[in-house]
Scaffold this motif. Structure first.
Motif, PDB file in Angstrom:
ATOM      1  N   ARG A   1       0.833  -1.204   0.000  1.00 36.58           N
ATOM      2  CA  ARG A   1       0.000   0.000   0.000  1.00 36.58           C
ATOM      3  C   ARG A   1       0.866   1.251   0.000  1.00 36.58           C
ATOM      4  O   ARG A   1       0.585   2.212  -0.730  1.00 36.58           O
ATOM      5  CB  ARG A   1      -0.921  -0.004   1.217  1.00 36.58           C
ATOM      6  N   ARG A   2       1.931   1.229   0.775  1.00 39.09           N
ATOM      7  CA  ARG A   2       2.813   2.393   0.794  1.00 39.09           C
ATOM      8  C   ARG A   2       3.564   2.532  -0.521  1.00 39.09           C
ATOM      9  O   ARG A   2       3.833   3.651  -0.970  1.00 39.09           O
ATOM     10  CB  ARG A   2       3.789   2.286   1.966  1.00 39.09           C
ATOM     11  N   THR A   3       3.894   1.406  -1.153  1.00 36.87           N
ATOM     12  CA  THR A   3       4.503   1.476  -2.480  1.00 36.87           C
ATOM     13  C   THR A   3       3.556   2.142  -3.460  1.00 36.87           C
ATOM     14  O   THR A   3       3.973   2.959  -4.296  1.00 36.87           O
ATOM     15  CB  THR A   3       4.848   0.058  -2.973  1.00 36.87           C
ATOM     16  N   GLY A   4       2.268   1.793  -3.365  1.00 33.12           N
ATOM     17  CA  GLY A   4       1.281   2.421  -4.230  1.00 33.12           C
ATOM     18  C   GLY A   4       1.186   3.913  -3.987  1.00 33.12           C
ATOM     19  O   GLY A   4       1.078   4.704  -4.931  1.00 33.12           O
ATOM     20  N   ILE A   5       1.222   4.318  -2.712  1.00 29.96           N
ATOM     21  CA  ILE A   5       1.159   5.744  -2.394  1.00 29.96           C
ATOM     22  C   ILE A   5       2.398   6.456  -2.916  1.00 29.96           C
ATOM     23  O   ILE A   5       2.321   7.574  -3.447  1.00 29.96           O
ATOM     24  CB  ILE A   5       0.999   5.942  -0.881  1.00 29.96           C
ATOM     25  N   GLN A   6       3.566   5.814  -2.773  1.00 29.88           N
ATOM     26  CA  GLN A   6       4.793   6.404  -3.306  1.00 29.88           C
ATOM     27  C   GLN A   6       4.673   6.618  -4.805  1.00 29.88           C
ATOM     28  O   GLN A   6       5.010   7.693  -5.331  1.00 29.88           O
ATOM     29  CB  GLN A   6       5.980   5.489  -3.006  1.00 29.88           C
ATOM     30  N   SER A   7       4.213   5.584  -5.509  1.00 31.18           N
ATOM     31  CA  SER A   7       4.067   5.697  -6.952  1.00 31.18           C
ATOM     32  C   SER A   7       3.096   6.809  -7.319  1.00 31.18           C
ATOM     33  O   SER A   7       3.359   7.620  -8.216  1.00 31.18           O
ATOM     34  CB  SER A   7       3.592   4.358  -7.521  1.00 31.18           C
TER      35      SER A   7
END
Length: 836
Positions: free
Chosen positions: A708-714
């Motif tokens: 989820r945090r990877t998605g937010i970063q992207s």
């Protein structure tokens, strides 16, 4: 005729001035003049140019500031990643013991070795100076007086830990702090939490039902370490906690060694490789050393070899920083060259009065460096405002090192390099105008075509083609971000929506502490009698995690050389009923009716498939604990990550220890009412411990937190890339409308509609965005396809992602340019044509 004669005379005058300028023989420093006055002049003129067109200056500064802030945050993170555990004074001699073995036909590597290996190394191998095992203490509860604390951040370890690593003690003796079974070392910050301002030395902290005396106070570990802790207790407490295992086929110990000076990694590998084979029959695993310098960034193995690790994230973040900064620099280039008509006269006049091209180039570079400086200041403000959110995204604890002179030197160099990169193309392009053309008002693409020394292709299309290429490049990056973000979020939702194989609704668990196991029968009866729960069970671990796996299971027909770890759950009665796992065949475990079910097991579908049983009920499966009888088959359920393949699982009868009590809340009553009743019951039978519980839904969501945090970063970086690109597109559209204002006036006089004019001005930009989409789509598909392959359970990208991205990108671009296009189309043609 008089006007034409004046123009011809002016042209001849300009030609004579140009001839004199070119025939002049200046000294080597003529172009620079007096350095101080030159810099003042550069600054004054640059400032005038900034304030003359404030809107576009703010767009330039804002775009660069966002790009620089993003790059600074990422560079701080990268620097922090490379600094991990560099403060360890013995770092070149510290190694983690890794275990390498053949499983499922491939070589797996994991950092688990037998618990008795450490004392054997210390005693029998002279290459070892110190050795330490470590194990977490997360489920523990610490008690000081009548106050309770969760045991997060603690470790059980051997006395050698403090001798291997550079964690100095503020109080206590480093050599003896962990030598006694009930000794304890706490950090300075944890000491304040436990005892306030009192001296902690000698104070008592109760863990479970055992008292530990504080024998040392360690200085708080630095942020950049993988070995941070709040307290340390002796590894011997593993036995009291029920986690000790003296078998050589149990690989549950994380073990670190300190080699003696002069002993190389290769020498130690050769010496330790076959230790397991010497002590455990039938085990052909090898031990090898993994140096501390590689723990953080190089700890991912494939088929027994290092293939990467955290360094992949470092490279990815580095590319993100570069791309976002490049997009911001492209904006500056495009906006600067778009003002070429305005700046051309300035260049022509300077050349007429004798300025050489190097001087003009330096003026433009000075202007870009000034903008870069202002952007850098604004960027640092953005960094300070956003660093806490960035820390949440990266699971880190970064700070801006304002007191570090090297940081400011790096910022100064960063601003200078950014300014030079952003201003280089505009400086060399604008300084190349011929004064005759610009002062006659003909500094257009056609006039540039007449400039000597340029090829016909570059003369005809130089500025325009480069600007289009830059726009296409930055929008290609932005569109690739959009595609990647959509794919990442679809993958996250795919894992979140996956059927876990058990019923998560109203399911709650609590870790076993104190007398909970001893009083389990009473607790169970009271819970069911209260009406707050509908089912209760015990297991070695919560359903959301697997704390045990075993590769020693054998069965009839198994290949003796095949080693496959099988996940284990040690379950009490009512396990299936409480968890909501479906029984496919046979019966569930019930020691009330069948006392021999203590040696009964349930197999999930994947385990049945692995073992090849056609009729599994009644089959015998053997491991180191004895013979187990299969009494039932259950549906597959998700163990650990929802992105992994379904694992073979064995559910054993109630013979072993239990680590969690799970219960299902009664949906007829509110959650708060249920939990009040449950809490009262646990306090009654386990009064010395606080009742700490977790919902299974929350625990399952935590498994998706990293993705989820990877998605937010992207999404965040993609949003910044799109924002910067659209700022540039907005400004370019304004300049395009301004440069074609008379054309628009003529078209309106001739009857063109507002819609047709707006479409004319927007069409060129939309074509560039369409080209960007055509370039970005295959690149983003390849990146995301490669990323998805790391997940055994993943989505298919599909064509819908690209349709959505095309619509979104075109919509964003149209929004950015439509305002300027419509504004220009609605302007009064009388105002634009009056000068004619």
């Amino acid at each position: 005729m008089e006007k034409e004669e004046i123009e011809r005379a002016w042209a001849r005058h300009l030609q004579r001035m140009e001839h004199r300028r070119r025939s002049r023989k200046p000294g080597p420093f003529h172009a620079f003049g007096n350095t101080g006055s030159m810099l003042r002049s550069y600054f004054r003129i640059a400032w005038r140019n900034l304030t003359r067109s404030m809107t576009f200056s703010l767009i330039n500064i804002g775009g660069l500031a966002i790009g620089m802030a993003s790059a600074i945050l990422i560079l701080l993170w990268i620097g922090n990643e490379f600094s991990y555990d560099n403060f360890q004074t013995k770092k070149d001699r510290i190694y983690l013991l890794e275990n390498r073995g053949n499983y499922r036909g491939t070589v797996d590597v994991f950092a688990g070795v037998p618990q008795p290996l450490a004392p054997v190394l210390k005693t029998d191998y002279p290459q070892i100076e110190e050795v330490a095992r470590i194990n977490g203490t997360a489920p523990f509860t610490l008690t000081v007086g009548d106050r309770h604390f969760e045991g997060k951040g603690g470790m059980m370890t051997d006395p050698g830990f403090l001798k291997i690593f550079s964690f100095p003690l503020a109080k206590g003796n480093l050599e003896t702090a962990l030598n006694t079974p009930r000794s304890m070392v706490i950090t300075e910050s944890f000491a304040k939490q436990l005892f306030g301002s009192d001296d902690p030395m000698g104070k008592v902290v109760r863990i479970d039902s055992n008292n530990f005396a504080v024998t040392g106070v360690a200085k708080d570990p630095p942020r950049n370490t993988d070995l941070g802790f709040s307290y340390l207790i002796p590894y011997s407490y593993m036995k009291d906690a029920g986690w000790s295992n003296s078998g050589w086929k149990d690989f549950s110990a994380t073990t670190i060694v300190l080699l003696k000076p002069g002993v190389t990694e290769q020498m130690a590998d050769d010496r330790f490789r076959d230790i397991l084979k010497m002590h455990a029959d039938g085990i052909d695993n090898e031990i090898f050393l993994h140096p501390l310098a590689k723990w953080r960034l190089y700890s991912r193995f494939e088929n027994g070899k290092i293939v990467g690790g955290g360094i992949e994230d470092v490279r990815l973040f580095g590319l993100l920083a570069a791309f976002i900064l490049i997009i911001a620099c492209i904006n500056y280039m495009n906006l600067s060259t778009a003002q070429s008509v305005r700046r051309a006269r300035e260049v022509g006049i300077r050349k007429v009065v004798g300025a050489l091209r190097p001087s003009i180039v330096l003026r433009f570079l000075g202007e870009s460096i000034l903008i870069s400086f202002l952007s850098g200041v604004l960027g640092l403000i953005i960094v300070q405002m956003s660093i806490q959110g960035f820390n949440w995204l990266t699971w880190d604890n970064l700070v801006v090192p304002y007191d570090d002179p090297y940081f400011w030197m790096g910022i100064a160099a960063f601003i200078l390099v950014t300014g030079v990169i952003a201003g280089s193309y505009p400086a060399f392009y604008l300084s190349g105008f011929r004064p005759i053309s610009v002062l006659k008002g003909t500094a257009t693409r056609a006039s540039m075509a007449k400039e000597p020394g340029r090829s016909s292709l570059r003369r005809a299309y130089g500025m325009i083609s480069v600007r289009k290429i830059l726009v296409v490049f930055q929008f290609s990056i932005a569109i690739a971000f959009i595609i990647c973000t959509i794919v990442i979020y679809r993958q996250i939702n795919y894992g979140r929506d996956r059927d876990p194989g058990y019923n998560r609704d109203h399911l709650v668990f609590a870790y076993v502490k104190g007398d909970m196991n001893k009083n389990y029968g009473l607790i169970r009866n009271d819970l069911l009698g209260s009406g707050a729960v509908t089912a209760v069970t015990r297991s070695n671990s919560p359903i959301t995690y697997s704390w045990n796996s075993d590769d020693t299971y054998t069965w009839r027909g198994k290949n003796p050389g095949l080693r496959i770890p099988i996940e284990e759950y040690h379950a009490d009665n009512d396990f299936l009923e409480t968890m909501g796992i479906r029984l496919i065949a046979g019966r569930t475990i019930n020691t009330y009716l069948y006392p021999t079910d203590t040696m009964a097991i349930l197999l999930n579908q994947s385990a049945v498939k692995l073992m090849g049983f056609k009729d599994p009920i009644g089959q015998i499966v053997t491991n180191k604990q004895g013979n187990w009888t299969v009494i039932g088959i259950i549906k597959d359920f998700v163990v650990e990550s929802p992105f992994n393949r379904l694992s073979p699982v064995i559910v054993q009868g109630p013979r072993n220890s239990f680590g969690a009590i799970t219960f299902r809340l009664n949906p007829r009553y509110s959650t708060s009412d249920n939990m009040q009743k449950i809490q009262a019951i646990f306090r009654r039978y386990n009064p010395d411990y606080p009742f700490i519980y977790r919902f299974v839904t929350e625990a399952d969501n935590e498994k998706l937190e990293g993705q989820r945090r990877t998605g937010i970063q992207s999404a965040l970086f993609g949003g910044m890339a799109i924002l910067i690109s659209c700022l540039g597109l907005f400004a370019l559209a304004a300049y395009t409308a301004e440069s074609r204002i008379k054309e628009i006036g003529v078209r309106k006089v001739l009857g063109a509609s507002i819609t047709s004019i707006a479409a004319l001005l927007s069409g060129g930009f939309l074509k560039l965005v369409a080209i960007s989409f055509a370039i970005a789509s295959p690149v983003a598909w390849w990146i995301m396809h490669s990323w998805l392959q790391s997940y055994p359970y993943h989505i298919a990208i599909g064509w819908l992602v690209f349709v959505i991205t095309a619509l979104v990108s075109l919509g964003i671009a149209l929004t950015a340019v439509s305002y300027q296009a419509i504004r220009a189309a609605m302007a009064n043609p009388v105002d634009s044509l009056r000068a004619e």
